[in-house]
Design a protein around this motif. Sequence first.
Motif, PDB file in Angstrom:
ATOM      1  N   VAL A 129     -37.290   3.851  18.416  1.00 32.67           N
ATOM      2  CA  VAL A 129     -37.321   5.020  19.299  1.00 32.67           C
ATOM      3  C   VAL A 129     -36.793   6.247  18.544  1.00 32.67           C
ATOM      4  O   VAL A 129     -37.349   7.338  18.658  1.00 32.67           O
ATOM      5  CB  VAL A 129     -36.508   4.767  20.590  1.00 32.67           C
ATOM      6  CG1 VAL A 129     -36.357   6.051  21.409  1.00 32.67           C
ATOM      7  CG2 VAL A 129     -37.178   3.688  21.436  1.00 32.67           C
ATOM      8  N   MET A 130     -35.742   6.038  17.752  1.00 33.68           N
ATOM      9  CA  MET A 130     -35.196   7.150  16.983  1.00 33.68           C
ATOM     10  C   MET A 130     -35.826   7.250  15.592  1.00 33.68           C
ATOM     11  O   MET A 130     -36.225   8.329  15.151  1.00 33.68           O
ATOM     12  CB  MET A 130     -33.679   7.007  16.854  1.00 33.68           C
ATOM     13  CG  MET A 130     -33.016   8.189  16.184  1.00 33.68           C
ATOM     14  SD  MET A 130     -31.240   7.964  15.978  1.00 33.68           S
ATOM     15  CE  MET A 130     -30.649   8.239  17.643  1.00 33.68           C
ATOM     16  N   SER A 131     -35.945   6.117  14.899  1.00 38.20           N
ATOM     17  CA  SER A 131     -36.382   6.148  13.493  1.00 38.20           C
ATOM     18  C   SER A 131     -37.892   6.346  13.341  1.00 38.20           C
ATOM     19  O   SER A 131     -38.358   6.854  12.321  1.00 38.20           O
ATOM     20  CB  SER A 131     -35.959   4.841  12.797  1.00 38.20           C
ATOM     21  OG  SER A 131     -36.448   3.713  13.512  1.00 38.20           O
TER      22      SER A 131
ATOM     23  N   LEU B 121     -33.124  -4.776  17.314  1.00 36.06           N
ATOM     24  CA  LEU B 121     -32.182  -3.885  16.630  1.00 36.06           C
ATOM     25  C   LEU B 121     -32.821  -2.556  16.276  1.00 36.06           C
ATOM     26  O   LEU B 121     -34.052  -2.445  16.228  1.00 36.06           O
ATOM     27  CB  LEU B 121     -31.624  -4.548  15.349  1.00 36.06           C
ATOM     28  CG  LEU B 121     -32.492  -4.518  14.089  1.00 36.06           C
ATOM     29  CD1 LEU B 121     -31.618  -4.725  12.864  1.00 36.06           C
ATOM     30  CD2 LEU B 121     -33.574  -5.569  14.133  1.00 36.06           C
ATOM     31  N   GLU B 122     -31.949  -1.580  16.045  1.00 37.15           N
ATOM     32  CA  GLU B 122     -32.372  -0.343  15.414  1.00 37.15           C
ATOM     33  C   GLU B 122     -32.363  -0.639  13.913  1.00 37.15           C
ATOM     34  O   GLU B 122     -31.291  -0.884  13.351  1.00 37.15           O
ATOM     35  CB  GLU B 122     -31.376   0.782  15.698  1.00 37.15           C
ATOM     36  CG  GLU B 122     -31.216   1.177  17.146  1.00 37.15           C
ATOM     37  CD  GLU B 122     -30.097   2.200  17.318  1.00 37.15           C
ATOM     38  OE1 GLU B 122     -30.253   3.349  16.880  1.00 37.15           O
ATOM     39  OE2 GLU B 122     -29.043   1.842  17.869  1.00 37.15           O
ATOM     40  N   PRO B 123     -33.519  -0.631  13.253  1.00 34.95           N
ATOM     41  CA  PRO B 123     -33.535  -0.980  11.823  1.00 34.95           C
ATOM     42  C   PRO B 123     -32.685  -0.024  10.996  1.00 34.95           C
ATOM     43  O   PRO B 123     -32.100  -0.428   9.979  1.00 34.95           O
ATOM     44  CB  PRO B 123     -35.015  -0.898  11.452  1.00 34.95           C
ATOM     45  CG  PRO B 123     -35.690  -0.154  12.554  1.00 34.95           C
ATOM     46  CD  PRO B 123     -34.862  -0.335  13.775  1.00 34.95           C
TER      47      PRO B 123
ATOM     48  N   SER C 198     -40.195   6.457  28.767  1.00 34.22           N
ATOM     49  CA  SER C 198     -38.943   6.701  28.049  1.00 34.22           C
ATOM     50  C   SER C 198     -38.659   5.517  27.133  1.00 34.22           C
ATOM     51  O   SER C 198     -39.275   4.446  27.276  1.00 34.22           O
ATOM     52  CB  SER C 198     -37.779   6.867  29.028  1.00 34.22           C
ATOM     53  OG  SER C 198     -37.483   5.629  29.645  1.00 34.22           O
ATOM     54  N   GLY C 199     -37.735   5.714  26.224  1.00 30.73           N
ATOM     55  CA  GLY C 199     -37.317   4.633  25.342  1.00 30.73           C
ATOM     56  C   GLY C 199     -36.666   3.504  26.122  1.00 30.73           C
ATOM     57  O   GLY C 199     -36.876   2.324  25.822  1.00 30.73           O
ATOM     58  N   SER C 200     -35.882   3.876  27.129  1.00 30.82           N
ATOM     59  CA  SER C 200     -35.224   2.849  27.957  1.00 30.82           C
ATOM     60  C   SER C 200     -36.264   1.948  28.623  1.00 30.82           C
ATOM     61  O   SER C 200     -36.127   0.726  28.652  1.00 30.82           O
ATOM     62  CB  SER C 200     -34.388   3.501  29.060  1.00 30.82           C
ATOM     63  OG  SER C 200     -33.376   4.307  28.514  1.00 30.82           O
ATOM     64  N   GLU C 201     -37.301   2.570  29.137  1.00 30.03           N
ATOM     65  CA  GLU C 201     -38.342   1.813  29.823  1.00 30.03           C
ATOM     66  C   GLU C 201     -39.056   0.875  28.848  1.00 30.03           C
ATOM     67  O   GLU C 201     -39.386  -0.266  29.184  1.00 30.03           O
ATOM     68  CB  GLU C 201     -39.334   2.803  30.450  1.00 30.03           C
ATOM     69  CG  GLU C 201     -40.124   2.218  31.591  1.00 30.03           C
ATOM     70  CD  GLU C 201     -41.216   3.166  32.085  1.00 30.03           C
ATOM     71  OE1 GLU C 201     -41.048   4.402  31.997  1.00 30.03           O
ATOM     72  OE2 GLU C 201     -42.232   2.660  32.549  1.00 30.03           O
TER      73      GLU C 201
ATOM     74  N   GLY D   5     -28.688   4.465  14.641  1.00 29.52           N
ATOM     75  CA  GLY D   5     -28.488   5.901  14.786  1.00 29.52           C
ATOM     76  C   GLY D   5     -27.624   6.271  15.972  1.00 29.52           C
ATOM     77  O   GLY D   5     -27.366   7.439  16.210  1.00 29.52           O
ATOM     78  N   ASN D   6     -27.187   5.278  16.714  1.00 26.35           N
ATOM     79  CA  ASN D   6     -26.431   5.553  17.930  1.00 26.35           C
ATOM     80  C   ASN D   6     -24.980   5.107  17.848  1.00 26.35           C
ATOM     81  O   ASN D   6     -24.278   5.058  18.858  1.00 26.35           O
ATOM     82  CB  ASN D   6     -27.124   4.892  19.125  1.00 26.35           C
ATOM     83  CG  ASN D   6     -28.386   5.644  19.549  1.00 26.35           C
ATOM     84  OD1 ASN D   6     -28.315   6.737  20.097  1.00 26.35           O
ATOM     85  ND2 ASN D   6     -29.549   5.072  19.247  1.00 26.35           N
ATOM     86  N   MET D   7     -24.525   4.751  16.638  1.00 22.37           N
ATOM     87  CA  MET D   7     -23.074   4.559  16.415  1.00 22.37           C
ATOM     88  C   MET D   7     -22.701   5.455  15.238  1.00 22.37           C
ATOM     89  O   MET D   7     -21.920   5.086  14.381  1.00 22.37           O
ATOM     90  CB  MET D   7     -22.747   3.082  16.159  1.00 22.37           C
ATOM     91  CG  MET D   7     -23.646   2.346  15.190  1.00 22.37           C
ATOM     92  SD  MET D   7     -23.042   0.653  14.891  1.00 22.37           S
ATOM     93  CE  MET D   7     -24.542  -0.182  14.390  1.00 22.37           C
TER      94      MET D   7
HETATM   95  C1  LIG Z   1     -32.891   7.335  22.559  1.00 20.23           C
HETATM   96  C2  LIG Z   1     -32.978   5.883  22.294  1.00 20.23           C
HETATM   97  C3  LIG Z   1     -33.392   4.978  23.270  1.00 20.23           C
HETATM   98  C4  LIG Z   1     -33.602   5.366  24.705  1.00 20.23           C
HETATM   99  O1  LIG Z   1     -34.631   6.266  24.873  1.00 20.23           O
HETATM  100  P1  LIG Z   1     -34.663   7.193  26.209  1.00 20.23           P
HETATM  101  O2  LIG Z   1     -35.942   7.933  26.084  1.00 20.23           O
HETATM  102  O3  LIG Z   1     -33.428   8.027  26.135  1.00 20.23           O
HETATM  103  O4  LIG Z   1     -34.627   6.256  27.364  1.00 20.23           O
HETATM  104  C5  LIG Z   1     -33.587   3.658  22.918  1.00 20.23           C
HETATM  105  N1  LIG Z   1     -33.369   3.249  21.658  1.00 20.23           N
HETATM  106  C6  LIG Z   1     -32.959   4.086  20.694  1.00 20.23           C
HETATM  107  C7  LIG Z   1     -32.767   3.577  19.310  1.00 20.23           C
HETATM  108  C8  LIG Z   1     -32.731   5.425  20.976  1.00 20.23           C
HETATM  109  O5  LIG Z   1     -32.280   6.241  20.019  1.00 20.23           O
END
Ligand SMILES: *Cc1c(COP(=O)(O)O)cnc(C)c1O
Length: 426
Positions: free
Chosen positions: A241-243, A205-207, A116-119, A210-212
């Motif tokens: 993870v998103m971009s 950072l998220e370049p 997962s992204g969290s991991e 996308g989460n705010m």
């Molecule tokens: C979704 C997301 C995560 C977390 O990913 P999961 O698969 O939900 O654990 C981490 N960073 C960003 C930028 C995300 O959008």
Amino acid sequence: MQITQSTKLFSLAQQRLPGGVNSPVRAFKSVNMTPLFITRGQGSKLFDKDGNEYIDYVGSWGPMILGHANPEVVSKLKETLDNGTSFGAPTEGEILLAEMICEAVPSVEMIRLVNSGSEAAMAVLRLARGYTKRDKIIKFEGCYHGSVDPLLVKAGSGAMTLGIPDSPGVPVSFVEHTLQAKFNDLDSVIRITEENSQDIAAIILEPVAGNMGMIPPEHGFLQGLRDLCDREGILLIFDEVMSGFRIDFGGAQSLFGIVPDLSIFGKVIGGGLPVGAYGGRQDIMLQVAPSGPIYQAGTLSGNPLAVTAGLTTLEILKEQNPYPELGQKTAWLCEELTTAAETAGIQIQTQSIGGMFGYFFAENAVRNFQEALNSDTEKFTRFFQNMLKQGIYLPPSAFESLFISTAHSDEDLERTASAFRKAFKD
Ligand SMILES: *Cc1c(COP(=O)(O)O)cnc(C)c1O
């Protein structure tokens, strides 16, 4: 539109699942509704338990860039399935997926797959700290990097929507090394590094945030961070993870021409199955066990099904390069949304890059977390509810981005635009 079946399932769900869901934003809490239970996805469409059909702009929160149940992905998955689902031993597909990502994203010379992204976020912090032998990290207010203890500080998204920016259960000592900077404000980062020189392992950072809600980086911001990191011996970590593979095949780093030291991925690279990854410079990645001392492991990491879905998705994306077209479509939707709102005397800010877009009910362009928080969430809620009634499934939070897929047809877009116009008239 009837949602009696979903309502019934939700009350059942709440008896066994906290809040009735397995991830908070799904609960529709911030839009004062109860969630729809989905039975099926096909292309751009979702179908709920009551048989309603929706045009989907959530896309499982990003992964479904080829639409739901893409025939090629499904058929490859079936082939893989017949040969067994997990071995806890190496498989060839893992090399192919690694090769594909490294080729698309040149800063990634080596990569480790996780679930997962969290991991991935958790692991990349350990790696950055182990490699630099420094403890502190800088994150940005409103950037989300998964439900990772030291990163659950002003973390945007679900945490923010529910008003728990600092979750109970995260010891103060776990976040004492997390320093907060303001997105799009290089001076705020420079100030923090001056106060903590020699102690900062990484800036994450998220370049493209996308989460705010969606907030692109202002000109010079990413380059400024790169220069600062070079001067101070700090590692620059892009959370893509998103971009990644969403706004462009090579992610934000390819689009903006900035080379981070490490990156994390998820969502699209799993094609709808659970996958995450962290990777980057070879000299850093070689510190990961078993080639180096920095421990990280996972029973299901590199899972054959997940790798198949991810690899097939990336192969199709590479071959089709849908990003220019996705970009035109999201830009068109943003224009239609702006025109519809302004015609009704409502102020709105929109932005789009590739297959990702967003909007805020705000007077001026939104550049950071505070400005996102100041947007009009009541207007958002009314708009969301109205769109859902018209069969358009948008993210149920004012602080999430929207996603389209290659399966979204011109007719889908026309229907969406006409729903925009109607939503502001009602
Ligand atoms: C979704 C997301 C995560 C977390 O990913 P999961 O698969 O939900 O654990 C981490 N960073 C960003 C930028 C995300 O959008």
